[in-house]
Design an enzyme around this catalytic site. Structure first.
Site, PDB file in Angstrom:
ATOM      1  N   ARG A 103      73.980 -34.021  59.464  1.00 13.02           N
ATOM      2  CA  ARG A 103      73.950 -33.590  60.859  1.00 13.02           C
ATOM      3  C   ARG A 103      74.841 -34.533  61.649  1.00 13.02           C
ATOM      4  O   ARG A 103      74.722 -35.751  61.539  1.00 13.02           O
ATOM      5  CB  ARG A 103      72.520 -33.676  61.431  1.00 13.02           C
ATOM      6  CG  ARG A 103      71.510 -32.765  60.778  1.00 13.02           C
ATOM      7  CD  ARG A 103      71.990 -31.344  60.743  1.00 13.02           C
ATOM      8  NE  ARG A 103      71.688 -30.593  61.924  1.00 13.02           N
ATOM      9  CZ  ARG A 103      70.911 -29.508  61.968  1.00 13.02           C
ATOM     10  NH1 ARG A 103      70.314 -29.077  60.871  1.00 13.02           N
ATOM     11  NH2 ARG A 103      70.713 -28.855  63.082  1.00 13.02           N
TER      12      ARG A 103
ATOM     13  N   THR B 219      81.069 -29.764  64.378  1.00 11.45           N
ATOM     14  CA  THR B 219      79.899 -30.333  63.725  1.00 11.45           C
ATOM     15  C   THR B 219      80.352 -30.782  62.339  1.00 11.45           C
ATOM     16  O   THR B 219      81.463 -30.474  61.897  1.00 11.45           O
ATOM     17  CB  THR B 219      78.788 -29.287  63.540  1.00 11.45           C
ATOM     18  OG1 THR B 219      79.313 -28.210  62.755  1.00 11.45           O
ATOM     19  CG2 THR B 219      78.286 -28.745  64.873  1.00 11.45           C
TER      20      THR B 219
ATOM     21  N   GLU C 294      76.401 -50.336  68.669  1.00 12.67           N
ATOM     22  CA  GLU C 294      77.141 -49.857  69.852  1.00 12.67           C
ATOM     23  C   GLU C 294      78.557 -50.419  69.859  1.00 12.67           C
ATOM     24  O   GLU C 294      78.774 -51.598  69.568  1.00 12.67           O
ATOM     25  CB  GLU C 294      76.400 -50.255  71.131  1.00 12.67           C
ATOM     26  CG  GLU C 294      75.254 -49.315  71.414  1.00 12.67           C
ATOM     27  CD  GLU C 294      74.563 -49.580  72.748  1.00 12.67           C
ATOM     28  OE1 GLU C 294      75.111 -50.346  73.569  1.00 12.67           O
ATOM     29  OE2 GLU C 294      73.476 -49.008  72.950  1.00 12.67           O
TER      30      GLU C 294
ATOM     31  N   LYS D  67      77.936 -27.842  58.894  1.00 14.46           N
ATOM     32  CA  LYS D  67      77.980 -26.408  58.637  1.00 14.46           C
ATOM     33  C   LYS D  67      78.827 -26.168  57.375  1.00 14.46           C
ATOM     34  O   LYS D  67      78.436 -26.619  56.312  1.00 14.46           O
ATOM     35  CB  LYS D  67      78.449 -25.680  59.893  1.00 14.46           C
ATOM     36  CG  LYS D  67      77.438 -25.851  61.058  1.00 14.46           C
ATOM     37  CD  LYS D  67      77.838 -25.183  62.348  1.00 14.46           C
ATOM     38  CE  LYS D  67      76.809 -25.454  63.442  1.00 14.46           C
ATOM     39  NZ  LYS D  67      77.222 -24.921  64.757  1.00 14.46           N
TER      40      LYS D  67
ATOM     41  N   TYR E  75      71.757 -51.063  64.613  1.00 11.98           N
ATOM     42  CA  TYR E  75      72.376 -50.729  65.905  1.00 11.98           C
ATOM     43  C   TYR E  75      73.823 -51.188  65.934  1.00 11.98           C
ATOM     44  O   TYR E  75      74.105 -52.315  65.553  1.00 11.98           O
ATOM     45  CB  TYR E  75      71.591 -51.372  67.065  1.00 11.98           C
ATOM     46  CG  TYR E  75      71.027 -50.296  67.963  1.00 11.98           C
ATOM     47  CD1 TYR E  75      71.845 -49.678  68.899  1.00 11.98           C
ATOM     48  CD2 TYR E  75      69.733 -49.837  67.801  1.00 11.98           C
ATOM     49  CE1 TYR E  75      71.362 -48.646  69.688  1.00 11.98           C
ATOM     50  CE2 TYR E  75      69.248 -48.804  68.582  1.00 11.98           C
ATOM     51  CZ  TYR E  75      70.076 -48.207  69.525  1.00 11.98           C
ATOM     52  OH  TYR E  75      69.599 -47.184  70.287  1.00 11.98           O
TER      53      TYR E  75
ATOM     54  N   ASP F 231      87.066 -25.658  69.047  1.00 15.90           N
ATOM     55  CA  ASP F 231      85.771 -26.052  68.494  1.00 15.90           C
ATOM     56  C   ASP F 231      85.623 -25.353  67.142  1.00 15.90           C
ATOM     57  O   ASP F 231      85.379 -24.156  67.060  1.00 15.90           O
ATOM     58  CB  ASP F 231      84.666 -25.635  69.470  1.00 15.90           C
ATOM     59  CG  ASP F 231      83.269 -25.972  68.957  1.00 15.90           C
ATOM     60  OD1 ASP F 231      83.136 -26.316  67.763  1.00 15.90           O
ATOM     61  OD2 ASP F 231      82.314 -25.873  69.750  1.00 15.90           O
TER      62      ASP F 231
HETATM   63  C1  PLP Z   1      76.852 -25.183  66.056  1.00 12.11           C
HETATM   64  C2  PLP Z   1      77.879 -25.220  67.122  1.00 12.11           C
HETATM   65  C3  PLP Z   1      77.895 -26.226  68.099  1.00 12.11           C
HETATM   66  C4  PLP Z   1      76.747 -27.160  68.335  1.00 12.11           C
HETATM   67  O1  PLP Z   1      76.406 -27.954  67.345  1.00 12.11           O
HETATM   68  P1  PLP Z   1      74.973 -28.667  67.332  1.00 12.11           P
HETATM   69  O2  PLP Z   1      75.154 -29.639  66.229  1.00 12.11           O
HETATM   70  O3  PLP Z   1      73.970 -27.601  67.068  1.00 12.11           O
HETATM   71  O4  PLP Z   1      74.781 -29.328  68.658  1.00 12.11           O
HETATM   72  C5  PLP Z   1      78.968 -26.273  68.977  1.00 12.11           C
HETATM   73  N1  PLP Z   1      79.948 -25.361  68.911  1.00 12.11           N
HETATM   74  C6  PLP Z   1      79.950 -24.360  68.016  1.00 12.11           C
HETATM   75  C7  PLP Z   1      81.066 -23.389  68.009  1.00 12.11           C
HETATM   76  C8  PLP Z   1      78.910 -24.248  67.101  1.00 12.11           C
HETATM   77  O5  PLP Z   1      78.904 -23.237  66.239  1.00 12.11           O
END
Ligand code: PLP
Length: 421
Positions: free
Chosen positions: A237, A228, A58, A231, A56, A202
């Site tokens: 993750r 994220t 925080e 991807k 932990y 984003d």
């Molecule tokens: C995948 C994605 C997210 C969310 O990500 P998670 O890890 O699934 O919560 C946010 N914004 C965009 C543009 C995404 O493609």
């Protein structure tokens, strides 16, 4: 002997162990083409499965609320420093649990419930967390979605500008989850500046491409960048928020203590490893191959009579409009899955069908490129795709394609999979 559980998962929980083994084989034998997915390396997975799961932490490095941070602090600092260097930003928060909480933290940092926000509408390729109605971001904020144009499926910047002038949003989100074209960060920045909005880019889907320089970077245009980490970036993750120093304190406060408790420090270690991987010359080659493969696959599909949203792709993903093929997205996705091609059904812009059974499918090349598939393999992928759509009701035919796919993939070992011979 203590009473802690020390046997292996296979010895203690054969039920779960067998399912995990099956999943490993499934990931080995299929063309995994869901564009948000990838194969994280063994090194990344080692970090994620490490003893840090027990810890932990925080707070932030050197300002923690728990003891025993002698090794966690340098790990989080390395993750932050490597991400900052990779993207060329002044500040990185690497604690968001995933992409959605990263975006929610940005709302919490820079807007109040009821404030107006803009984002690309979900049916046009935007993400739920950019203010779509069923999301908390649409329920608690006044959302004004923008669209892509009907003719060329590009973001309609004239509409963005006129909506922004009318509604004076606090935040403008750009970036998406099913948008195959390049984002014009400079144009968004100009609009945001004109109306006094904060621009949030984003880059969840494209952060690996941005890191490698094969998609333009929003750094210098967006006030805040969210992403994220799992991807195209091919890490664990997780989520992250990148800013200049002016917004650093607000972002950090919004993530902790604003939204989250203890950070998932094992995944932060995994992100540090992934950032080191992404800084290698080989990753630049990988990202270029991802885009080249997507382009080649798009051309091969068009040559076989498929309609692509926007006519093609600039990045890692393709949206196929199946209307003229007389098959729904859902039926196509099912047939393709049986044929060993894993993707997802997806709405297309101005889709006359319902989101639960829309007109299109979405597919991408990040995972298959990690396995080493190249442009020369894309004609074959298009042939399997075409054949599965044409014979969607012929179960034997679909199984035969799946066997061919698995056979082809034997020459392309996937990193990080645990396989018993
Ligand atoms: C995948 C994605 C997210 C969310 O990500 P998670 O890890 O699934 O919560 C946010 N914004 C965009 C543009 C995404 O493609």
């Amino acid at each position: 002997m203590s009473d802690t559980f020390d046997p292996t998962i296979a010895a203690f929980d054969p039920e779960i162990a067998a399912l995990l083994a099956s999943e490993n084989r499934r990931q080995r034998d299929k063309l995994r083409m869901i564009p948000s997915e990838n194969y994280a390396s063994k090194a990344v997975q080692e970090a994620c499965g490490s003893a840090l799961n027990n810890k932990y932490s925080e707070g932030y490095p050197r300002k923690r609320y728990y003891e025993g941070q002698q090794f966690v602090d340098p790990i989080e600092e390395l993750a932050r420093d490597r991400i900052k260097a990779l993207f060329g930003v002044e500040h990185a928060n690497v604690q968001p649990y995933s992409g959605s909480p990263a975006n929610l933290a940005v709302f919490f940092a820079f807007a109040k419930p009821g404030d107006t926000v803009m984002g690309l509408g979900l049916p046009h390729g935007g993400h739920l967390t950019h203010g779509w109605s069923v999301s908390i971001t649409g329920a608690w904020f006044k959302s004004v979605p923008y669209s892509v144009r009907r003719d060329d499926h590009r973001v309609d910047l004239d509409e963005v500008r006129s909506l922004a002038r009318t509604h004076r949003p606090k935040l403008i989100f750009c970036g998406g989850t099913a948008y195959p074209r390049t984002w014009d960060w400079a144009a968004f920045a100009e609009i945001a500046r004109e109306v006094g909005a904060l621009l949030v880019a984003d880059i969840a889907h494209i952060s690996g491409l941005v890191a490698a320089g094969v998609h333009p970077s929003p750094v210098g245009f967006a006030d805040v960048i969210t992403s994220t980490t799992h991807k195209t970036l091919r890490g664990p993750r997780g989520g992250m928020i990148l800013t200049g120093s002016a917004h650093a304190a607000a972002v950090d406060k919004a993530v902790f203590p604003g939204l989250q408790g203890g950070p998932h420090v094992a995944n932060i270690a995994g992100l540090a490893v992934a950032a080191r991987e992404a800084a290698q010359p080989a990753f630049k080659v990988y990202a270029r191959d991802v885009v080249d493969n997507a382009k080649a696959l798009g051309e091969a599909l068009v040559a076989r009579g498929f309609d692509l949203v926007s006519g093609g792709t600039d990045n890692h993903l393709l949206l196929v409009d199946l209307t003229r093929k007389n098959i729904s997205g859902k039926r196509a996705a099912r047939a393709l899955d049986q044929a060993g091609i894993e993707l997802n059904y997806n709405t297309v812009p101005y889709d006359p069908r319902k989101p639960f059974d829309p007109s299109g499918v979405r597919l991408g090349t990040p995972a298959i490129t990690t396995r080493g598939l190249k442009v020369a393999d894309m004609a074959e992928v298009a042939r399997w795709f075409d054949s599965a759509i044409t014979h969607a009701d012929d179960s034997d035919r679909l199984d035969a394609i799946a066997a061919e796919v698995a056979g082809h993939l034997r020459a392309f070992p996937a990193p990080g999979l645990v396989l018993e011979g």
